[in-house]
Design a protein around this motif. Structure first.
Motif, short mmCIF file in Angstrom:
data_model
loop_
_atom_site.label_atom_id
_atom_site.label_comp_id
_atom_site.label_asym_id
_atom_site.label_seq_id
_atom_site.Cartn_x
_atom_site.Cartn_y
_atom_site.Cartn_z
N THR A 187 22.69 66.30 37.99
CA THR A 187 21.90 64.99 37.11
C THR A 187 21.74 64.28 38.35
O THR A 187 20.64 63.68 38.00
N CYS A 188 22.45 63.89 39.15
CA CYS A 188 21.95 62.75 40.28
C CYS A 188 20.78 62.97 41.07
O CYS A 188 20.00 62.53 41.30
N ARG A 239 18.47 65.52 40.03
CA ARG A 239 17.28 65.60 39.26
C ARG A 239 17.05 64.32 38.59
O ARG A 239 15.77 63.85 38.15
N ARG A 240 17.98 63.33 38.89
CA ARG A 240 17.70 61.71 38.50
C ARG A 240 17.73 61.77 36.79
O ARG A 240 17.12 60.64 36.55
N ARG A 241 17.99 62.79 36.08
CA ARG A 241 17.98 62.69 34.79
C ARG A 241 18.63 63.75 34.24
O ARG A 241 18.88 64.73 34.78
N SER A 275 20.97 60.80 29.86
CA SER A 275 20.66 59.77 30.49
C SER A 275 19.16 59.44 29.70
O SER A 275 19.03 58.02 29.65
N LEU A 305 19.29 55.48 34.20
CA LEU A 305 19.30 56.48 35.50
C LEU A 305 20.68 56.67 35.74
O LEU A 305 21.44 55.86 35.97
N VAL A 350 22.43 57.43 42.35
CA VAL A 350 21.93 58.24 43.41
C VAL A 350 23.17 59.09 43.76
O VAL A 350 24.25 58.71 43.80
N TYR A 366 27.40 58.23 43.76
CA TYR A 366 28.29 59.17 43.00
C TYR A 366 29.44 59.84 43.78
O TYR A 366 30.61 59.75 43.40
#
Length: 134
Positions: free
Chosen positions: A110-111, A113-115, A119, A125, A128, A132
């Motif tokens: 998820t981090c 892919r940024r979504r 989210s 968002l 990063v 995380y």
């Protein structure tokens, strides 16, 4: 996992600093309450029906519980072995460790892919990856 993570104790520590009128609760399914700081849906009793506010709250929170199910779905979609009950046997394999790793790797995805659909729903968002994992 609830017990091993010490969430009950953490909630008690957090709530020590909060005025009683400002207490917050975690919404959980029946597996987690009557744990400290946990609440579930409002239930009618033999002597009392739900108020319209309680019914509305139940409807609203039901939708939020669906989002939690999305999170489980993200994990099992990416790491299918976590859904095979015949393979995951407590005492014969480290089920908790497998699931913990699957959640960690899902969060990493998820981090990167940024979504994800969660989210997106909340227009929030994810952090990063460096933050995380820090």
């Amino acid at each position: 996992m609830w017990t091993e993570c010490g969430i009950d104790e953490r909630l008690r520590d957090l709530f020590k600093e909060v005025d009683a009128s400002d207490l917050l609760y975690l919404y959980g399914d029946p597996a987690y309450y009557p744990g400290y700081g946990i609440m579930g849906p409002f239930r009618p009793t033999l002597t009392r029906n739900l108020t319209s506010e309680e019914e509305a709250a139940n409807i609203l929170m039901s939708g939020e519980r669906i989002v939690v199910e999305w999170a489980f779905g993200l994990v099992t979609k990416a790491w299918g072995f976590t859904a095979f009950k015949k393979v995951q046997k407590v005492g014969l394999s480290p089920v908790g460790a497998y699931y913990f790793c699957a959640v960690l790797f899902t969060n990493i995805q998820t981090c990167v892919r940024r979504r994800n659909q969660i989210s997106d729903k909340y227009s929030c968002l994810p952090p990063v990856l460096e933050l995380y994992l820090a």
